[in-house]
Structures are given as structure tokens and as C-alpha cells.
Motif scaffolding. Sequence first.
Motif, short mmCIF file in Angstrom:
data_model
loop_
_atom_site.label_atom_id
_atom_site.label_comp_id
_atom_site.label_asym_id
_atom_site.label_seq_id
_atom_site.Cartn_x
_atom_site.Cartn_y
_atom_site.Cartn_z
N LEU A 114 46.58 38.79 36.71
CA LEU A 114 48.00 39.02 36.99
C LEU A 114 48.29 38.91 38.48
O LEU A 114 49.29 38.31 38.89
CB LEU A 114 48.41 40.40 36.47
N VAL A 115 47.40 39.45 39.30
CA VAL A 115 47.59 39.36 40.75
C VAL A 115 47.51 37.90 41.20
O VAL A 115 48.30 37.45 42.04
CB VAL A 115 46.55 40.21 41.49
N SER A 116 46.56 37.15 40.63
CA SER A 116 46.42 35.73 40.98
C SER A 116 47.68 34.95 40.65
O SER A 116 48.16 34.12 41.43
CB SER A 116 45.22 35.12 40.24
N GLN A 117 48.25 35.22 39.46
CA GLN A 117 49.48 34.53 39.06
C GLN A 117 50.65 34.95 39.96
O GLN A 117 51.47 34.11 40.35
CB GLN A 117 49.82 34.86 37.62
N LEU A 118 50.71 36.22 40.27
CA LEU A 118 51.81 36.74 41.07
C LEU A 118 51.83 36.12 42.46
O LEU A 118 52.89 35.72 42.96
CB LEU A 118 51.71 38.27 41.18
N LEU A 119 50.66 36.05 43.10
CA LEU A 119 50.59 35.61 44.50
C LEU A 119 50.25 34.14 44.65
O LEU A 119 50.37 33.60 45.75
CB LEU A 119 49.55 36.45 45.25
N ALA A 120 49.83 33.49 43.55
CA ALA A 120 49.37 32.09 43.62
C ALA A 120 48.30 31.96 44.71
O ALA A 120 48.36 31.09 45.59
CB ALA A 120 50.54 31.15 43.89
N ALA A 121 47.33 32.86 44.67
CA ALA A 121 46.29 32.91 45.69
C ALA A 121 44.94 33.17 45.03
O ALA A 121 44.86 33.52 43.84
CB ALA A 121 46.59 34.00 46.71
N LYS A 122 43.87 33.01 45.80
CA LYS A 122 42.52 33.28 45.31
C LYS A 122 42.26 34.78 45.38
O LYS A 122 42.16 35.35 46.46
CB LYS A 122 41.49 32.53 46.15
N VAL A 123 42.17 35.41 44.21
CA VAL A 123 41.96 36.87 44.15
C VAL A 123 40.62 37.12 43.48
O VAL A 123 40.35 36.61 42.38
CB VAL A 123 43.09 37.55 43.35
N LEU A 124 39.78 37.91 44.13
CA LEU A 124 38.44 38.18 43.62
C LEU A 124 38.29 39.66 43.31
O LEU A 124 38.91 40.52 43.94
CB LEU A 124 37.38 37.77 44.65
N GLN A 125 37.42 39.93 42.34
CA GLN A 125 37.13 41.31 41.93
C GLN A 125 35.61 41.47 41.98
O GLN A 125 34.94 41.45 40.96
CB GLN A 125 37.65 41.53 40.52
N PRO A 126 35.06 41.62 43.19
CA PRO A 126 33.59 41.58 43.34
C PRO A 126 32.89 42.71 42.59
O PRO A 126 33.34 43.85 42.60
CB PRO A 126 33.40 41.70 44.85
N LYS A 127 31.81 42.36 41.95
CA LYS A 127 31.04 43.35 41.17
C LYS A 127 29.80 43.82 41.93
O LYS A 127 29.23 44.85 41.62
CB LYS A 127 30.60 42.74 39.83
N ARG A 128 29.34 43.03 42.90
CA ARG A 128 28.14 43.39 43.64
C ARG A 128 28.16 42.71 45.01
O ARG A 128 29.08 41.93 45.30
CB ARG A 128 26.88 42.96 42.89
N GLY A 129 27.18 43.02 45.84
CA GLY A 129 27.04 42.37 47.13
C GLY A 129 27.95 42.95 48.19
O GLY A 129 28.58 44.00 48.03
N GLN A 130 28.03 42.23 49.33
CA GLN A 130 28.76 42.76 50.49
C GLN A 130 30.25 42.87 50.23
O GLN A 130 30.91 43.80 50.70
CB GLN A 130 28.51 41.86 51.70
N LYS A 131 30.82 41.93 49.44
CA LYS A 131 32.25 41.99 49.14
C LYS A 131 32.59 43.23 48.34
O LYS A 131 33.62 43.86 48.56
CB LYS A 131 32.70 40.72 48.42
N ARG A 132 31.73 43.61 47.42
CA ARG A 132 31.94 44.84 46.66
C ARG A 132 31.85 46.05 47.60
O ARG A 132 32.60 47.02 47.46
CB ARG A 132 30.91 44.95 45.53
N GLU A 133 30.94 45.97 48.58
CA GLU A 133 30.82 47.06 49.55
C GLU A 133 32.10 47.21 50.36
O GLU A 133 32.52 48.33 50.68
CB GLU A 133 29.63 46.79 50.47
N PHE A 134 32.73 46.08 50.70
CA PHE A 134 34.00 46.14 51.43
C PHE A 134 35.06 46.87 50.61
O PHE A 134 35.80 47.71 51.13
CB PHE A 134 34.50 44.73 51.75
N VAL A 135 35.17 46.53 49.33
CA VAL A 135 36.17 47.17 48.46
C VAL A 135 35.87 48.66 48.33
O VAL A 135 36.79 49.50 48.40
CB VAL A 135 36.19 46.49 47.07
N ASP A 136 34.60 49.00 48.16
CA ASP A 136 34.23 50.43 48.07
C ASP A 136 34.54 51.16 49.37
O ASP A 136 34.98 52.32 49.35
CB ASP A 136 32.73 50.56 47.75
N LEU A 137 34.32 50.48 50.50
CA LEU A 137 34.60 51.09 51.79
C LEU A 137 36.10 51.36 51.95
O LEU A 137 36.51 52.41 52.45
CB LEU A 137 34.10 50.19 52.92
N ALA A 138 36.92 50.40 51.50
CA ALA A 138 38.37 50.58 51.56
C ALA A 138 38.79 51.76 50.68
O ALA A 138 39.65 52.57 51.06
CB ALA A 138 39.08 49.31 51.13
N ARG A 139 38.19 51.87 49.48
CA ARG A 139 38.52 52.98 48.59
C ARG A 139 38.10 54.32 49.18
O ARG A 139 38.85 55.30 49.12
CB ARG A 139 37.84 52.79 47.23
#
Length: 591
Positions: A315-340
Amino acid sequence: MDTIREKLAILPDQPGCYLMKDAYNKVIYVGKAKVLKNRVRSYFTGSHDGKTQRLVADIRDFEYIITSSELEALLLEMNLIKKYDPKYNVMLKDDKTYPYLKITAEEHPRLLYTRKIRKDKGKYFGPFVNAYAAQETKKLLDRLYPLRKCDHMPNKVCLYYHMGQCLGPCVYDVSKEENQKMVNEIISFLNGGFPEVKEELTEKMFAASEALNFERAKELRDQIHHIDAVMQKQKMMTADLTDKDVFGFHYDKGWMCVQVFFIRQGKLIERDVSLFPFYGDAAEDFLSFIGQFYLQKNHPLPKEILVPVEVDVELVSQLLAAKVLQPKRGQKREFVDLARKNAELALQEKFALIERDEERTIKAIEQLGEQLGIPTPKRIEAFDNSNIHGTNPVSAMIVFEDGKPNKKEYRKYKIKSVVGPDDYASMKEVVRRRYARLLKEQLQLPDLIIVDGGKGHMAAAKDVLENELNLMIPVAGLAKDDKHRTSQLLLGEPPVAVALPRNSQEFYLLQRIQDEVHRFALSFHRQVRDKGMFSSSLDHIPGVGDKRKKQLLKAFGSIKKIKEASVEDFQEAGMPQNVAEQLYRTFSSEE
């Protein structure tokens, strides 16, 4: 409530938006839902936190609009919030913006500092850590790359040309290729290529030093120091140089905190913290937030957007017409956890203060109502007059809702019917104008009216309300002591002082109301008085506004010479023939 029950029974099980309304048919909350039936019914069943209880207590009716998809409901919700500005939809109501650097898409491009993102084919870089960093970066780039500086092309070179910070396209031919080369180097610099620029400047510095050109070597050394100071402050976070925004959120007790990390060229350059009450489902309210963040606040979209696992990524991808990721592991997931985690900490740190302030404010208006023997005055309107010996008399009205100022509802009044310093007549006129209009337009009436003054002001207001408008709204007066401080609250017929403890929250609330209405009235009076000080014989002449007044005074030098001028003189000063004739007729008739 019977109407609400009947509507709840026939709600559809489809996606859409709902609009909650108060007793005055004013939209106070807009929400969206995957299933309207479930979401809207949830407000009227089960237990809620204090904020949602207050929302529900104000609801007297609701409407809903069915949409064909959840995405459509999300877009509609944003438009409805923008249209109605409901008081309970508070996310992203501030005007917070970030500084960017922009390369314009003109024939001779410019490098600008801006806080507004427009669809004008310009190239935007940022956001910057702060305004100072953006301004210093621009100064550095101005030294390195002499793009055009002037808003409009002058007919001669300016100081920037002589300083070596502009090639002077206003006078000299500057090729498209030369401009494009500078633009490409600025883009490379801002996209992380500054180490190469620094290395090139270092070589030039040594070469200038060996050639004994020490002044040039010093200039190059200073530019290198600027690069170090401006561009290398942030800590490197990742080898992945893709620009990305990282979102994390946390919610508790009716409040949500959203943190956004802006990662540019592998560095965390800025973060956005938003804290607001919410009344629905956390994941769905986050969708509303991210839609408003990009589509209504015009934050530029990065290459990647990282969101938590609870969010509907499609839904976010359709709304923004952008590349939206939902990382499950690795450094990108760490970034999301850090933001939370940051969102959770921010909520924990601020929650106690916010809750205490909210509780204190609500308690103050509840206790004020008890002391006055009236229902809780959720909406208070206060009036104050201002004049100096009867000149430029004005009045001001402010609104406090739920114990807090609602500045969008403030109103200013120029006194029209009163001659001389008559405070009581001024109060009558303003109260009459205010509430006659509210009745005519069927707008919300206050629960309590406060006048800045004593028994006479109260009597004037009550006379208009009860005898002319047939309104029975409680009227209180605020008297001051000899040091112009809030002294006592008056109520009743005849007015008597209400005993309020000086250290109570309700007394502090009254002080804030009295100080605010006095400030607002005084500032308006100064505006009117200052404008009157600059009035002249040119005022009120058809066709002569501020611009032409300045034009005439510049041409003739004084009002006296303007009065002596002919039609031809006025035309030579740039006035159209009809205006020139009107001016001549006006001053001829005066003579």
C-alpha cells in the motif's frame, strides 16, 4: 445518540472514510478504515483511553464515504483532513521544514538555499543537519563554482564577478557546456564526491605555494578547511551509499511517536521526531502519517524507504510510487529497529510531561466550571478593548478550547459606532457583532464568555446577549489589581468575586487568558495606530493604492507639490489619464 445507533446498524463492510461531527455539525475527526463497519463501531463499544473518551464524548453524528480500495481511502482521508482541519487530527500540523540546496533549471543555473520543494525541474540536495550547515555548504560551493548569483539578469557585472564567484553571464558569453560542467561538479560534490575535490584543491595549494603565490595558497587552504568543517562532521554508518529514509514508530496510552532517519551517502544526516495522539489502529495511522509526510509536506522521495514489518508495504509503495522495503534481517533491519527504539525512548521521556500537562489543563477547566456552577467550559471566548484617549478604538476576541488557545479562531474588531472613549459601548458593539454572526451562520457558541473588566463591562455584554440576542451564556469579568495583574473573577447578578486559590490551576488558566487577550488587543491597536500615523490626503482616492502613493511622493517630493500639480504633471509621473484626472479633481475641489 439514537441517530448514531441507527447509522451504526447499517454501516457497510467496505473500505472508506468517516467524518465525526460535534453538536454544531463541525467535523472534529476524520479517519479511514479497511472495513468501515468494524472501525466506526469500535469507537462506541469497549473501553478507551482518556483522549479517545474525550473524542467520543464530543461526537453527535458521523458521515462516511465508501471507496473502492484502501489506497483510495488513504488518499481521500488526507484530502478531507486538509479541507476540514479537524481539531482531533493533529499529526503533522506543524510547519517544520528542512533546508535544502537547489540547482535551478535555468539557461544560466543558480545554486540556492531553500526550504520549499517545488516541481520545477530543479535539482534538490538535502535535507541538511541544520540551516547553518546548508548555508556554509552553499558559501563553500559559491567559492568553488562561479554560477550566476543574481535573481534577474542585470546590465552590468556585480560584486560577485569581481570576487570571482560569478562568470558574469549578464555581460560575457558563458557557454551551456561550461555551466553544465560546473553543475555536474556540484552534483558530484553533494553526492559524496567532496574527497576528490579536496584532493584536487590540495594539489593546487601546494603548486601555488611552490610558485610563491602564498595568498592563493592561503585561499585554497581555507577552502579545504571549509570542506572538513562542513562535509565531514557526520559519522559514516554504512558502505551502502543509496539515499534512504528509515521509519520506526512506537505507541502507548493513546500517543504515537514516529522517527525518521534521513540517510544520505551512507551517513545519518538528520532525523525527524513527531509525537501526537492517535485514535485508531497504530499501523493504519502510520500509513496516514507517511502519506502526509511525503505528499502534503512535500519531502522529496529518496531512492529507498524502509518501514517496519507491521506496515502494509504494498500500500505504501502504491501510495508513494517509490521503492519501499520491509527488511527482515541485516543492517537495514537494524536501522528500522534503531528508529523504533528511538521512538520508544522519545515517547517515554516526553510522555510523563505531556500527560501531566494534559491532565492539568483538563482538570483546570473542570474545576473552573465547578467553581462557577456551570458545565465544564470546553470553549471559552474572551474580549478586551484597546484605545488611547478614544483614538483608534479596537477590540479583540480570543478562543481557548480545552484550556488551550485556538489562534485560528481569534478575531479583531475595529469599533465603528462609538465616538470617544466609551468602553461599555465598545463592548456592546463587539459582543453584538460577534454573536449575531454566530447565530446567523449557526456556528459553535462558547460555554463561557470572559470580558477583561469589571461590573460595567459584564453588564454591557449581558445586556446585548440576553435582551437583544436572547442568549443565556455565562458572562464572567476579570478584574486587575493596581499592578495590572489578574486579581479576581466576577460572576453573577449582581457580580460577586469567586474565591479562587491563587496557586490553583484554574487561576493560572484565567491569567493566561487575560494576558493573551490583552496582548492580542494591544498588538492590533498598535497596527491600526501605526497605519493611521502614515495616512495622507492620497488615501481613499480611487485608483491610488500604496504603490502609486509611493510613486507620487517620489516624483513630487511632498503632498504640497502634489496638490499643485496639473493633469499633465501626474501623467509624466506615470499615472494613467483617468487617475491623473481624478487626482486633479480631488485637490482642485479641496481648494
